[in-house]
Each structure stands twice: as C-alpha cells, then as structure tokens.
Motif scaffolding. Structure first.
Motif, mmCIF file in Angstrom:
data_model
loop_
_atom_site.group_PDB
_atom_site.id
_atom_site.type_symbol
_atom_site.label_atom_id
_atom_site.label_comp_id
_atom_site.label_asym_id
_atom_site.label_seq_id
_atom_site.Cartn_x
_atom_site.Cartn_y
_atom_site.Cartn_z
ATOM 1 N N TYR A 131 1.073 5.959 10.531
ATOM 2 C CA TYR A 131 2.293 6.069 11.319
ATOM 3 C C TYR A 131 3.434 6.415 10.364
ATOM 4 O O TYR A 131 3.578 5.782 9.302
ATOM 5 N N ASP A 132 4.209 7.425 10.743
ATOM 6 C CA ASP A 132 5.353 7.831 9.925
ATOM 7 C C ASP A 132 6.610 7.846 10.793
ATOM 8 O O ASP A 132 6.593 8.350 11.919
ATOM 9 N N PHE A 133 7.636 7.263 10.235
ATOM 10 C CA PHE A 133 8.918 7.185 10.937
ATOM 11 C C PHE A 133 9.968 7.857 10.054
ATOM 12 O O PHE A 133 10.086 7.559 8.865
ATOM 13 N N LEU A 157 3.224 4.191 7.055
ATOM 14 C CA LEU A 157 2.239 3.108 7.209
ATOM 15 C C LEU A 157 0.845 3.729 7.336
ATOM 16 O O LEU A 157 0.648 4.651 8.130
ATOM 17 N N VAL A 158 -0.082 3.223 6.589
ATOM 18 C CA VAL A 158 -1.459 3.724 6.682
ATOM 19 C C VAL A 158 -2.425 2.542 6.630
ATOM 20 O O VAL A 158 -2.312 1.669 5.765
ATOM 21 N N GLY A 159 -3.344 2.534 7.551
ATOM 22 C CA GLY A 159 -4.422 1.531 7.509
ATOM 23 C C GLY A 159 -5.752 2.255 7.542
ATOM 24 O O GLY A 159 -5.969 3.126 8.389
ATOM 25 N N THR A 160 -6.615 1.945 6.606
ATOM 26 C CA THR A 160 -7.920 2.617 6.574
ATOM 27 C C THR A 160 -9.037 1.576 6.454
ATOM 28 O O THR A 160 -8.850 0.502 5.878
ATOM 29 N N LEU A 161 -10.164 1.945 6.976
ATOM 30 C CA LEU A 161 -11.366 1.120 6.840
ATOM 31 C C LEU A 161 -12.477 2.012 6.289
ATOM 32 O O LEU A 161 -12.811 3.034 6.898
ATOM 33 N N ARG A 162 -12.977 1.632 5.136
ATOM 34 C CA ARG A 162 -14.077 2.392 4.535
ATOM 35 C C ARG A 162 -15.358 1.600 4.703
ATOM 36 O O ARG A 162 -15.418 0.407 4.395
ATOM 37 N N VAL A 163 -16.358 2.257 5.219
ATOM 38 C CA VAL A 163 -17.645 1.584 5.440
ATOM 39 C C VAL A 163 -18.674 2.229 4.520
ATOM 40 O O VAL A 163 -18.939 3.425 4.624
#
Lengths: 218, 300
Positions: free
Chosen positions: B180-182, B191-197
């Motif tokens: 998300y960028d404001f 804001l960045v949220g990542t999930l690495r599997v």
C-alpha cells in the motif's frame, strides 16, 4: 575471444573467489601398551588373540567448566547436547565409534577436533563395545562386551589453544595389562567381565596434551 | 558451488526484455505520474513502459550459536542489481540479482571468505486499486514472486552450514504479498507485507514460512531530498533439517529504520537506510546486527 567469453570468464573468476584461514585443530591419538597376556585373579594366564575397545565419544572439558557447571548446562540446555547444534556438531566432542586395538598397542590416530580456543583440563570418554578373545589353557575364550561406561580423565598437561597456538595433540594412554586382575576367568560371564572392565578402565587410562606450533593461511 | 547455466537462462532473458523495453520508456518519471514524491524501487506509481534499474549495496551481520563455543559469525556485503519494467499501467515485473561477499568467522578461529550469487528473485506487482489514474494518492498492490535456487551451498568440513548463514535457501520459494502506498506531498507512506513459503531444499533443509512487514514514512522536506523512517519486521518459522527441527532457527526480529532519499538528477535517486535491531526474539542463540543499505535507482 568474444566479449561473451570474457564476461563469462570474469563472472566465473568472481564467483570462484574464496579464501580460507585455518582455525584450531586437535589431533586425538591412542597410545596403548601392547597386551599379549592377561593374568586373572586366580593367576591363570590368557594368551590374548584380540582385545579391542570402541571409543564412542570423547569430549574436551574446559578448565573453568567444572563438572557441576557442565552437568547443569546439559540439564538446562538439553536440546543443545542432543541436537548437535544445527548441521555442525558440538565442537568439543569427537564422535566415534573408533576402535582401539590394545592387543597390537602402539600409537593410533583416532581423529581430530576443531574446538574453540581455551584451556582444557579434562576429557570425558564414553566407551561402547569391547571384544576379548584368547586362549586360556586348552579353552578358547571369546566375549563381545557392551560397556557404555563414562570416564572422566584429568589431563596431566592442560591443552591450551589460542590464536597464537592453534594446533594441539591429545594422547590417551592405555595400559590394560591389569584388566583381569580381579576376575576369575573360568567363572566369568559376559556381564561380570563387562563390569570388571568398567571398574578397571579408569585406572588404566591417562591422558596428556601437547600443543604444537603451526598456523597457515591458504 | 555455481548455479547451472539453465537456472540462469530464464532470468537473464527477462532482464534483457526489461532493458530492451527501456528504450521505449518516457523521461521525467515524477512528471509522468503527476506526483513529486521521490519513490524508491517498488514504491513507485507505475506507468506503461516505465523502466527502473537499481544497484544497492548493503551490509549486515548475523550470529548463530553460542559465542566462544560454537558460534558462527557472518558479515555480508551484498550488491543487489534490480531491474523493473511496468508492462502496463497496472503490472510491474522486476528481477533482482544478488551478489554477495560473505565472511564467516567460526568459533575455532577459522575464517572463510567467499563471493557468491544469491537467490535470483522474479517479482510481479499488480496494482489492484488506485484512486485516480493521474497523481494517485492511494495505491494498493498485490505482489507475487519466486526466489530461485541460484545460490551455492556453503559447507564447512563437508557439513552444510545452517540455513540462516547460507547465501540462499537452495529451494524454489514462492512469495505473495500486499503493498500500500500513500502519497500526500510532501509526505508519503510505503507499506509492504510479504509471506514467503519455502519448498523442500536441495540439501535436505526445509525453511519454514517467513513473513515480513515493512513500513516506511517519508517526509520530502525539499523537492530533491526526503528523510525516511519506519520499521522492518520479520517472523521466521523453525527450519527443518534431515534430523528434524534445527536449533537456533525461527523467531522474530524488528528493525527500526531511518534514512534518506535524494534526487541526483531528474531520473536518478540515491537512497540510504540503516536498520537498527530493536526487538530480537529469535529461538536459541541467534542474533542479527545493524544493517545498512545504499542504493542508486535510475529511470529510463
């Protein structure tokens, strides 16, 4: 030579770039007195054909790391003792089994350790199996024994390792000639022989450390 | 120790495609998006055929194990070469090639230094929502990527080092995330949220899932300079090895981040950040040190 080849060569040489500085190293040797004959409690002589001990584990113990403190650490951090810390083992432990041939005797290299620098005053030894074969008069005796005994041996000379003294040698000296002094061989079972060996081993083993000057980079 | 040429072929083709697309790109990125915010790589508002490349130098430290007994200390200097191409106004494709110099100091006083490839990462960013086409204030993006096992396996005396100290996971690791960028000049938020599997690795290790959240606030005090601050948090599951759970793996770390971004010209940005470990809740004996990063990003 094309620019593509040059680029590939440059990338390959970059990725192959690797340097290594040696760390500490301790050579472990067993120096045992050759045992051709063993005399039992009744004065009978066993002509030894085979006398072998399997060393399952050797652990160097820091001088400041007293037995109580060491046991407490093992209790508090049992996972570390068993898990061998990730994919690399405990650096003060040498894991066997390696066989010590006490019939032939002499000096034999057991292996090597790469422990952290420090001052080591003792070693913990865990013996596993043992094999005893020989001729007692007309009778042939052959026993495969399970010991599983742990022995703490104080080093007569502490082993010191530092950045200036990276290599050392630890010799386990075994004299098993009195091994059967308390045993009646004719009546002995495998269990009683194993118990006799376990009782005799602490008095039959000494250890000494010799540090050697050696360090290099390649 | 080196990746196969097959593993490199596809990413190199993608990189070539991105750079070729750059020849058609427009100049003055801030004019084109209608917002004067100096945006770092990944935080930009995309427009068709926008091509960005960046070179980032970073350094970090990591220690696994008990100091003075079995600790391994890592110091890494890394060069990340990244190229990103906005294929459409909503989709950005990027490729990151890491090269790392790693110094591993062991408790037995031995030291290894090596230069290796890291894991190549291909990432796509799809803009799910933008409040307006020109000068958007809000951008919501979906991220998806794949880390490829191009890093070599690092061993000592024939034994693999813990996964935490390897240059890569040695596995094909997909990742998903939301960004998300404001933009409200002179302020912006990224804001960045990542999930690495992770998938099972080639060396018998199976890294657990890893989640990461980065939040960066930027105040652009001058049209060519902005200060940045935020947080970078990561939670890792325990790694599984051939003998079960690996000790000293898994846990949580939160860095406080601070830095600046400066325009070196119309199309070139300098970005610097320091990462100060504020909370470390790793399992076992595992500590990470201060990290720092300096990167140059250029728009074609």
């Amino acid at each position: 030579m094309t620019s593509r080849t040059l680029l590939a060569l440059a990338l390959s040489s970059l990725l192959a770039c690797h340097s290594h500085v040696d760390g500490t190293s301790v050579e472990l040797v067993a120096a045992s007195v050759a045992v051709d004959q063993l005399v039992d409690a009744e004065g009978r002589t066993l002509e030894v054909d085979r006398l072998e001990l399997d060393l399952d584990l050797l652990e160097l113990i820091f001088c400041e790391d007293g037995l109580a403190r060491r046991m407490l650490r093992e209790l508090l951090l049992p996972g570390r003792a068993l898990a061998h810390h990730g994919s690399h083992g405990r650096p003060t432990e040498f894991e066997g089994p390696v066989t010590i041939d006490a019939k032939t005797g002499g000096e034999a290299v057991l292996g090597a350790l790469e422990p952290p620098p420090g001052r080591y005053c003792a070693a913990m030894l865990v013996f596993g199996d043992a094999r005893l074969e020989g001729q007692l008069g007309e009778a042939h005796i052959s026993h495969a024994l399970t010991l599983g005994t742990t022995i703490f041996v104080a080093l007569d000379t502490p082993l010191e390792l530092s950045s200036a003294q990276r290599e050392g040698k630890l010799a386990l000296r075994l004299d098993l000639r009195e091994l059967l002094a308390e045993v009646d061989l004719e009546a002995a079972t495998a269990e009683s022989l194993a118990e006799a060996l376990e009782a005799a081993l602490p008095g039959a083993i000494t250890a000494g450390a010799v540090a050697v000057e050696h360090a290099h980079t390649h | 120790m080196r990746p196969s040429s097959g593993a490199l072929r596809t990413p190199l083709l993608i990189a070539l495609l991105i750079l070729c697309a750059g020849s058609k790109a427009l100049a003055c990125p801030t004019c084109t998006v209608g917002d004067p915010t100096l945006t770092t790589m990944g935080a930009e508002a995309p427009y068709r055929n926008r091509v960005r490349v960046s070179a980032g130098l970073s350094t970090r430290g990591d220690r696994v194990g008990e100091p003075g007994f079995d600790a391994i200390e890592l110091r890494e200097q890394r060069l990340d070469l990244t190229a990103a191409w906005a294929a459409t106004e909503r989709f950005v494709l990027s490729l990151n090639l890491p090269l790392a110099h790693r110094r591993l100091a062991y408790a037995d006083l031995s030291v290894d230094q090596l230069v290796t490839l890291g894991d190549l990462e291909l990432r796509g960013r799809l803009v799910l929502f933008r409040d307006r086409k020109f000068a958007p204030k809000h951008l919501l993006s979906l991220l998806a990527g794949l880390e490829m096992p191009t890093a070599p396996s690092i061993s000592k005396n024939g034994q693999k080092l813990p996964l935490e100290l390897q240059a890569g996971s040695r596995s094909w690791d997909p990742l998903v995330g939301l960004g998300y960028d404001f933009f409200a000049s002179p302020f912006s938020l990224h804001l960045v949220g990542t999930l690495r599997v992770s998938t099972p690795g080639m060396d018998g290790y199976f890294g657990g899932p890893s989640g990461r959240v980065q939040a960066t606030f930027q105040w652009q005090a001058h049209e060519r300079f902005g200060v940045r601050a935020g947080a970078d948090m990561r939670g890792d599951a325990v790694t599984r090895g051939p003998d079960g759970k690996e000790p000293d793996t898994g846990g949580f770390i939160a860095f406080a981040t601070a830095g600046f971004v400066a325009a070196l010209g119309q199309d070139t940005l300098l970005n610097a950040m320091v990462f100060l470990p504020a909370i470390q809740a790793f399992k076992g004996d595992h500590r990470e040190g201060i990290a720092a990063m300096l990167s140059v990003t250029h728009d074609f």
